[in-house]
Enzyme design. Structure first.
Site, mmCIF file in Angstrom:
data_model
loop_
_atom_site.group_PDB
_atom_site.id
_atom_site.type_symbol
_atom_site.label_atom_id
_atom_site.label_comp_id
_atom_site.label_asym_id
_atom_site.label_seq_id
_atom_site.Cartn_x
_atom_site.Cartn_y
_atom_site.Cartn_z
ATOM 1 N N GLY A 65 -14.457 -41.551 -64.278
ATOM 2 C CA GLY A 65 -14.034 -40.852 -63.063
ATOM 3 C C GLY A 65 -13.734 -41.793 -61.903
ATOM 4 N N GLU A 171 -19.355 -30.050 -64.849
ATOM 5 C CA GLU A 171 -20.631 -30.808 -64.751
ATOM 6 C C GLU A 171 -21.281 -30.707 -63.366
ATOM 7 N N TYR A 173 -19.783 -31.051 -60.396
ATOM 8 C CA TYR A 173 -19.151 -31.843 -59.334
ATOM 9 C C TYR A 173 -18.399 -30.921 -58.366
ATOM 10 N N ARG A 221 -10.594 -30.080 -66.565
ATOM 11 C CA ARG A 221 -11.898 -29.988 -67.261
ATOM 12 C C ARG A 221 -12.652 -28.809 -66.675
ATOM 13 N N HIS A 259 -25.136 -31.314 -64.107
ATOM 14 C CA HIS A 259 -26.121 -32.388 -64.255
ATOM 15 C C HIS A 259 -27.525 -31.923 -63.872
ATOM 16 N N ALA A 261 -28.725 -29.043 -64.622
ATOM 17 C CA ALA A 261 -29.185 -28.027 -65.581
ATOM 18 C C ALA A 261 -30.420 -28.545 -66.318
ATOM 19 N N ARG A 295 -21.303 -33.339 -78.506
ATOM 20 C CA ARG A 295 -21.975 -33.546 -79.800
ATOM 21 C C ARG A 295 -21.027 -33.340 -80.991
ATOM 22 N N ALA A 317 -16.362 -38.820 -76.766
ATOM 23 C CA ALA A 317 -16.421 -39.948 -75.841
ATOM 24 C C ALA A 317 -17.289 -41.059 -76.432
ATOM 25 N N CYS A 341 -21.946 -42.605 -83.587
ATOM 26 C CA CYS A 341 -22.767 -42.481 -82.373
ATOM 27 C C CYS A 341 -23.965 -41.600 -82.700
ATOM 28 N N GLN A 346 -29.056 -44.539 -75.016
ATOM 29 C CA GLN A 346 -29.841 -45.683 -74.544
ATOM 30 C C GLN A 346 -29.019 -46.786 -73.890
ATOM 31 N N LYS A 582 -47.786 -39.900 -64.727
ATOM 32 C CA LYS A 582 -47.262 -38.996 -65.750
ATOM 33 C C LYS A 582 -46.819 -39.761 -66.996
ATOM 34 N N ALA A 673 -34.303 -50.594 -80.696
ATOM 35 C CA ALA A 673 -33.207 -50.919 -81.610
ATOM 36 C C ALA A 673 -32.010 -51.475 -80.850
HETATM 37 P P1 FAD Z 1 -38.099 -53.622 -88.164
HETATM 38 O O1 FAD Z 1 -37.345 -52.388 -88.022
HETATM 39 O O2 FAD Z 1 -39.572 -53.541 -88.079
HETATM 40 O O3 FAD Z 1 -37.661 -54.294 -89.537
HETATM 41 C C1 FAD Z 1 -38.300 -55.430 -90.088
HETATM 42 C C2 FAD Z 1 -38.053 -55.444 -91.589
HETATM 43 O O4 FAD Z 1 -38.462 -56.680 -92.133
HETATM 44 C C3 FAD Z 1 -38.835 -54.388 -92.351
HETATM 45 O O5 FAD Z 1 -37.968 -53.608 -93.140
HETATM 46 C C4 FAD Z 1 -39.796 -55.181 -93.212
HETATM 47 O O6 FAD Z 1 -40.090 -54.554 -94.444
HETATM 48 C C5 FAD Z 1 -39.023 -56.454 -93.406
HETATM 49 N N1 FAD Z 1 -39.837 -57.642 -93.743
HETATM 50 C C6 FAD Z 1 -40.929 -58.121 -93.106
HETATM 51 N N2 FAD Z 1 -41.356 -59.263 -93.681
HETATM 52 C C7 FAD Z 1 -40.529 -59.495 -94.717
HETATM 53 C C8 FAD Z 1 -40.442 -60.540 -95.681
HETATM 54 N N3 FAD Z 1 -41.285 -61.578 -95.703
HETATM 55 N N4 FAD Z 1 -39.471 -60.478 -96.624
HETATM 56 C C9 FAD Z 1 -38.569 -59.449 -96.619
HETATM 57 N N5 FAD Z 1 -38.607 -58.457 -95.725
HETATM 58 C C10 FAD Z 1 -39.562 -58.485 -94.758
HETATM 59 N N6 FAD Z 1 -35.760 -47.640 -81.103
HETATM 60 C C11 FAD Z 1 -34.787 -47.197 -80.344
HETATM 61 O O7 FAD Z 1 -34.038 -47.987 -79.794
HETATM 62 N N7 FAD Z 1 -34.559 -45.866 -80.162
HETATM 63 C C12 FAD Z 1 -35.335 -44.950 -80.749
HETATM 64 O O8 FAD Z 1 -35.128 -43.751 -80.536
HETATM 65 C C13 FAD Z 1 -36.382 -45.388 -81.565
HETATM 66 N N8 FAD Z 1 -37.188 -44.488 -82.172
HETATM 67 C C14 FAD Z 1 -38.186 -44.941 -82.952
HETATM 68 C C15 FAD Z 1 -39.027 -44.014 -83.555
HETATM 69 C C16 FAD Z 1 -40.049 -44.432 -84.363
HETATM 70 C C17 FAD Z 1 -40.939 -43.416 -84.985
HETATM 71 C C18 FAD Z 1 -40.262 -45.822 -84.583
HETATM 72 C C19 FAD Z 1 -41.381 -46.295 -85.473
HETATM 73 C C20 FAD Z 1 -39.449 -46.757 -83.981
HETATM 74 C C21 FAD Z 1 -38.417 -46.321 -83.141
HETATM 75 N N9 FAD Z 1 -37.584 -47.212 -82.496
HETATM 76 C C22 FAD Z 1 -36.571 -46.768 -81.724
HETATM 77 C C23 FAD Z 1 -37.840 -48.662 -82.546
HETATM 78 C C24 FAD Z 1 -36.878 -49.380 -83.494
HETATM 79 O O9 FAD Z 1 -36.860 -48.758 -84.736
HETATM 80 C C25 FAD Z 1 -37.302 -50.833 -83.578
HETATM 81 O O10 FAD Z 1 -37.221 -51.418 -82.306
HETATM 82 C C26 FAD Z 1 -36.413 -51.604 -84.527
HETATM 83 O O11 FAD Z 1 -36.519 -51.061 -85.825
HETATM 84 C C27 FAD Z 1 -36.825 -53.070 -84.587
HETATM 85 O O12 FAD Z 1 -35.978 -53.705 -85.491
HETATM 86 P P2 FAD Z 1 -36.373 -55.031 -86.269
HETATM 87 O O13 FAD Z 1 -35.264 -55.289 -87.205
HETATM 88 O O14 FAD Z 1 -36.752 -56.087 -85.324
HETATM 89 O O15 FAD Z 1 -37.704 -54.682 -87.071
HETATM 90 P P1 NAP Z 2 -44.591 -48.807 -75.978
HETATM 91 O O1 NAP Z 2 -43.472 -48.039 -75.444
HETATM 92 O O2 NAP Z 2 -44.847 -50.165 -75.467
HETATM 93 O O3 NAP Z 2 -45.889 -47.914 -75.757
HETATM 94 C C1 NAP Z 2 -47.158 -48.341 -76.109
HETATM 95 C C2 NAP Z 2 -48.205 -47.350 -75.572
HETATM 96 O O4 NAP Z 2 -49.481 -47.786 -76.003
HETATM 97 C C3 NAP Z 2 -48.224 -47.260 -74.092
HETATM 98 O O5 NAP Z 2 -48.365 -45.890 -73.756
HETATM 99 C C4 NAP Z 2 -49.478 -48.038 -73.684
HETATM 100 O O6 NAP Z 2 -49.970 -47.349 -72.549
HETATM 101 C C5 NAP Z 2 -50.362 -47.943 -74.902
HETATM 102 N N1 NAP Z 2 -51.155 -49.150 -75.182
HETATM 103 C C6 NAP Z 2 -50.731 -50.436 -75.156
HETATM 104 N N2 NAP Z 2 -51.735 -51.270 -75.536
HETATM 105 C C7 NAP Z 2 -52.806 -50.484 -75.819
HETATM 106 C C8 NAP Z 2 -54.141 -50.766 -76.243
HETATM 107 N N3 NAP Z 2 -54.556 -52.000 -76.462
HETATM 108 N N4 NAP Z 2 -54.983 -49.727 -76.419
HETATM 109 C C9 NAP Z 2 -54.574 -48.460 -76.186
HETATM 110 N N5 NAP Z 2 -53.312 -48.137 -75.782
HETATM 111 C C10 NAP Z 2 -52.439 -49.141 -75.589
HETATM 112 O O7 NAP Z 2 -44.475 -48.960 -77.529
HETATM 113 P P2 NAP Z 2 -44.188 -47.915 -78.699
HETATM 114 O O8 NAP Z 2 -44.447 -46.507 -78.287
HETATM 115 O O9 NAP Z 2 -44.937 -48.479 -79.848
HETATM 116 O O10 NAP Z 2 -42.660 -48.060 -78.966
HETATM 117 C C11 NAP Z 2 -42.135 -49.295 -79.476
HETATM 118 C C12 NAP Z 2 -40.726 -49.448 -79.010
HETATM 119 O O11 NAP Z 2 -39.894 -48.544 -79.711
HETATM 120 C C13 NAP Z 2 -40.628 -49.114 -77.552
HETATM 121 O O12 NAP Z 2 -40.397 -50.282 -76.797
HETATM 122 C C14 NAP Z 2 -39.529 -48.151 -77.452
HETATM 123 O O13 NAP Z 2 -38.497 -48.645 -76.599
HETATM 124 C C15 NAP Z 2 -38.975 -47.986 -78.837
HETATM 125 N N6 NAP Z 2 -38.809 -46.551 -79.029
HETATM 126 C C16 NAP Z 2 -37.872 -45.915 -78.291
HETATM 127 C C17 NAP Z 2 -37.730 -44.570 -78.413
HETATM 128 C C18 NAP Z 2 -36.679 -43.846 -77.615
HETATM 129 O O14 NAP Z 2 -36.588 -42.642 -77.705
HETATM 130 N N7 NAP Z 2 -35.865 -44.518 -76.848
HETATM 131 C C19 NAP Z 2 -38.536 -43.851 -79.259
HETATM 132 C C20 NAP Z 2 -39.489 -44.517 -79.998
HETATM 133 C C21 NAP Z 2 -39.622 -45.876 -79.854
HETATM 134 P P3 NAP Z 2 -51.231 -47.783 -71.707
HETATM 135 O O15 NAP Z 2 -51.233 -49.275 -71.716
HETATM 136 O O16 NAP Z 2 -51.003 -47.156 -70.378
HETATM 137 O O17 NAP Z 2 -52.385 -47.167 -72.411
HETATM 138 FE FE1 SF4 Z 3 -23.888 -43.190 -78.860
HETATM 139 FE FE2 SF4 Z 3 -26.288 -44.299 -78.362
HETATM 140 FE FE3 SF4 Z 3 -24.071 -45.776 -78.544
HETATM 141 FE FE4 SF4 Z 3 -24.435 -44.178 -76.440
HETATM 142 S S1 SF4 Z 3 -25.689 -45.933 -76.995
HETATM 143 S S2 SF4 Z 3 -22.570 -44.434 -77.604
HETATM 144 S S3 SF4 Z 3 -25.385 -42.447 -77.412
HETATM 145 S S4 SF4 Z 3 -25.021 -44.607 -80.182
#
Ligand code: FAD
Ligand code: NAP
Ligand code: SF4
Length: 687
Positions: A65, A171, A173, A221, A259, A261, A295, A317, A341, A346, A582, A673
């Site tokens: 925009g 939206e 505006y 729009r 926005h 909503a 979506r 988009a 997408c 994020q 919170k 990720a």
């Molecule tokens: P990982 O995903 O942990 O991958 C590491 C890989 O290395 C694993 O597959 C493991 O098996 C492999 N590995 C380890 N050692 C060895 C070895 N010696 N040989 C071969 N393979 C090995 N992030 C977002 O941005 N948005 C989200 O909405 C989001 N939602 C999430 C929801 C959940 C429930 C969880 C658990 C995570 C979420 N995340 C999200 C976080 C995101 O998935 C991680 O930040 C991301 O996967 C990290 O990527 P990585 O490749 O560093 O590690």
């Molecule tokens: P995180 O976002 O860093 O949250 C960790 C939580 O654990 C915090 O609430 C923290 O709060 C608590 N904590 C930390 N140390 C602790 C300890 N020693 N004892 C007790 N509580 C403790 O990490 P995460 O939830 O594991 O997520 C990992 C990453 O995945 C995040 O960085 C996030 O960006 C990504 N992720 C993103 C999404 C998404 O929708 N964008 C979804 C899932 C995951 P206090 O210290 O206040 O207790």
């Molecule tokens: Fe789609 Fe997420 Fe990329 Fe935005 S950051 S374009 S919502 S995949």
């Protein structure tokens, strides 16, 4: 002779004759603010960004925009087109797009009371709930000046080489603020009854058509469902559509929700195509083409919507941030190669709200086309990537795409790392698509994938380069009773190794804590896969009944959106954090409120400032605000953050090998990720 219909997507790839020009297909790249619109020095990047999408086969696109004057700014010194000298920089964009045979329209957006700046104006002096600034009410003369500004902006767009404009009427505006009684309390020629409320929008369309001539695309729009109290009724929406058509609009695009909503409209928990019903309902009411949106992220769905008569065109988009070649891949029957997408917001919307340049979680090149390039490797080398999580997958596929010979080691039987947990969260089903994309890239680039293989230093000997992407380990908690059998990790719960009881305390309220809470209170199939159920949960009225704005009534309150979200769950869940305040403050700006609202509606108790005293058979003992409490939890699930996992680093160091560390294995704090994929992509570009 008419061209043969596309074998896979005959409706999506049918040309559309607008009378004075023909669009090659029914896909529009919808307007997105990227943050590159505001400064002249960013226009070469903006031009490169659009050029890449034009080269990828998009027939028509719309810019982010641009305000028609400073009172319409989204923020101070935001993108604006009101002076002739401002057209110069736009020529870079239009020239780049036309060089690839595509077309582009400039979106004219007047923020009205959504302007995050003190010069904002509105039909009436009513502050938006999402903005600290109170707008000045426009005088009758002031309204005329705003109309003139829109017309002037459209003329300048034409001068700058744009093929048309999109007038932003949705939206929440300025134009939407005029059309809805929620924000228009005027009693003059531009307020009062519905005809006078829509006059501002209709005059803008009429006078732009008059000023720019017949051969200029004019998209309006239209807010098809406002999703706010005091929004437009369906009858008013239809009348506005007809009036915009009569005034000279070429195409009507669909806008969904203001926005302010309290109903989510684009994040991953919103089912695909959840709002196409609004456009479908308008089909037949006007003769000009109707475009649907929100979506829609794959060609099959676009094809189905048009084939089912829900729209004449589809607007996408964010899918074009994720994959600039979306159209070309679909056209060539390579839809399985599209980087989809996942609607996480994020790197796109959340960045824009943080005043950062937009990009894409699954495609970090988006908006970085001038500096992040994956050129063919000058000297192909052998590369070992250890770990097939998002970081390792990005590094391996990009390095192999550049011509390196890549071996990818993964301990597990499948690729994906933590994405295999994320995809199990109700509402995150889209994460499957990223894994599908990477699986296909592994095939296409000829990566040697070694699943079920724990790489060690011996296995890595002989490679020219080694990339460690071994991820994380969940952080252990240290309070008394932390080893009690009822204390389990999020890994235990999400992999199904443990099915928690009816009362669960979650330690840690970060992204994973919220996801685990959502997982535990969810019942039945995911509503992200069932648009009807989802609409009922969030109070969206398919029938556009008695309430304005398309909100459903409830027995509890006149308007369901005052109490949005799903119903309370059978399981009792406490979501806890030690920090005061919170829980959820660190979640994404555009998605965090949805997570909080959904958990609240399911009865999850979200508590900050919690001191963990211990776990025993009675449950979790805590101190909150100085008060001792025992939460009678059957299970305590730890989601307490993560620590890097890289035992191989020490082994490699000991043997004197150099290596690269990426993703969680590098830094686990605030890892997501987005960072993992960006880091993997950048290292692969540099190898
Ligand atoms: P990982 O995903 O942990 O991958 C590491 C890989 O290395 C694993 O597959 C493991 O098996 C492999 N590995 C380890 N050692 C060895 C070895 N010696 N040989 C071969 N393979 C090995 N992030 C977002 O941005 N948005 C989200 O909405 C989001 N939602 C999430 C929801 C959940 C429930 C969880 C658990 C995570 C979420 N995340 C999200 C976080 C995101 O998935 C991680 O930040 C991301 O996967 C990290 O990527 P990585 O490749 O560093 O590690
Ligand atoms: P995180 O976002 O860093 O949250 C960790 C939580 O654990 C915090 O609430 C923290 O709060 C608590 N904590 C930390 N140390 C602790 C300890 N020693 N004892 C007790 N509580 C403790 O990490 P995460 O939830 O594991 O997520 C990992 C990453 O995945 C995040 O960085 C996030 O960006 C990504 N992720 C993103 C999404 C998404 O929708 N964008 C979804 C899932 C995951 P206090 O210290 O206040 O207790
Ligand atoms: Fe789609 Fe997420 Fe990329 Fe935005 S950051 S374009 S919502 S995949």
């Amino acid at each position: 002779m008419a061209a043969a219909a596309h074998p896979l997507y005959p409706h999506l790839f049918a040309p559309l004759d607008l009378g004075f020009c023909t669009l090659p297909n029914r896909v529009l790249m919808g307007s997105m603010h990227t943050g590159l619109e505001d400064r002249a020095r960013d226009f070469p990047r903006l031009a490169a960004y659009f050029a890449e999408r034009a080269a990828g086969g998009v027939g028509l696109m719309v810019t982010g925009g641009f305000a028609p004057n400073i009172s319409g700014w989204l923020k101070p010194f935001g993108g604006k087109l009101s002076w002739s000298w401002e057209t110069h920089k736009h020529r870079q964009v239009t020239g780049a797009v036309h060089a690839h045979g595509s077309r582009i329209c400039l979106q004219i957006l007047h923020a009205g009371r959504y302007g995050y700046q003190p010069l904002q104006v509105a039909p009436s002096r009513l502050k938006a709930p999402i903005n600290p600034f109170t707008p000045r009410a426009l005088s009758a003369r002031g309204v005329e000046r705003q109309i003139d500004a829109f017309v002037r902006s459209a003329q300048l767009a034409q001068e700058a080489g744009y093929d048309g404009v999109e007038v932003m009427g949705s939206e929440g505006y300025l134009l939407n603020q005029f059309t809805a009684p929620r924000t228009n309390r005027r009693d003059d020629a531009f307020g009062g009854d519905a005809a006078r409320r829509r006059r501002f929008a209709v005059e803008i369309v009429r006078r732009i058509r008059q000023a720019c001539g017949p051969d200029f695309i004019l998209i309006y729009r239209l807010s098809m469902i406002d999703l706010v109290e005091g929004g437009s009724s369906w009858d008013e929406t239809v009348r506005l559509a007809k009036a915009a058509e009569a005034a000279g609009a070429t195409i009507l695009n669909t806008g969904i929700g203001w926005h302010e909503a309290r109903v989510p409209t684009i994040m991953h928990s919103v089912p695909r195509g959840a709002f196409a019903f609004t456009t479908k309902r308008l089909m037949g009411e006007v003769k000009i083409p109707l475009m649907t949106s929100n979506r829609i992220n794959n060609p099959e769905q676009g094809e189905r919507l048009i084939a089912d008569g829900a729209a004449d065109l589809v607007s996408m988009a964010r899918p074009f941030l994720a994959d600039p070649e979306f159209v070309a891949k679909a056209a060539a029957g390579r839809g399985g190669e599209i980087n989809t997408c996942i609607a996480c917001n994020q790197a796109c919307l959340d960045h824009v709200f943080q005043n950062r340049t937009a990009s894409c979680l699954v495609n970090p090149r988006a908006c970085h086309e001038t500096e992040l390039n994956y050129r063919p490797a000058a000297k192909p080398r052998t590369i070992a990537v250890v770990g097939a999580g998002p970081a390792g997958l990005a590094a391996a596929t990009i390095a192999a795409g550049r011509g390196h010979r890549v071996t990818l080691f993964e301990t597990s039987h499948e690729i994906g790392g933590q994405f295999n947990l994320a995809k199990r969260i109700p509402g995150k089903e889209e994460f499957h698509e990223t894994l599908r994309y990477f699986r296909r890239q592994i095939e296409l680039t000829g990566i040697e994938l070694r699943l079920d293989t724990q790489a060690d230093a011996t296995a890595l000997a002989g490679f020219d380069e080694v990339v460690l992407a071994t991820g994380i380990r969940p952080r252990q908690v240290g309070f008394p009773g932390a080893r009690h059998p009822k204390v389990v990790s999020y890994l235990d719960v999400l992999t199904g190794r443990v099915v928690p009881g009816r009362k669960v305390a979650i330690i840690g309220a970060g992204g994973i804590g919220f996801d685990v809470a959502g997982f535990l209170v969810h019942e039945g199939p995911s509503s992200a896969l069932d648009a009807g159920r989802w609409r009922a949960e969030w109070g969206v009225d398919l029938g556009y009944g008695e309430n304005r704005g398309g909100l459903a009534p409830t027995p509890r309150a006149p308007v369901r959106a005052l109490h949005p979200g799903p119903k309370p769950a059978a399981r009792e869940v406490w979501l806890l954090q030690r920090s005061p305040g919170k829980p959820g403050a660190g979640l994404g700006k555009t998605t965090g409120w949805v997570h909080r609202a959904a958990l609240k509606a399911r009865g999850v108790r979200m508590l900050g400032g919690v001191e963990y005293l211990g776990v025993d058979a009675a449950g979790l003992h805590v101190r909150i605000d100085g008060q001792l409490q025992t939460l009678p939890a059957d299970h305590v699930v730890t989601c307490a953050g993560q620590e890097p996992y890289r035992p191989l680093a020490a082994e490699l160091e000991a043997s004197g090998r150099s290596f690269h560390v990426i993703g969680g294995a590098d830094i686990a704090a605030e890892l997501d990720a987005k960072r993992a994929i960006a880091q993997g992509s950048r290292i692969a570009a540099a190898l």
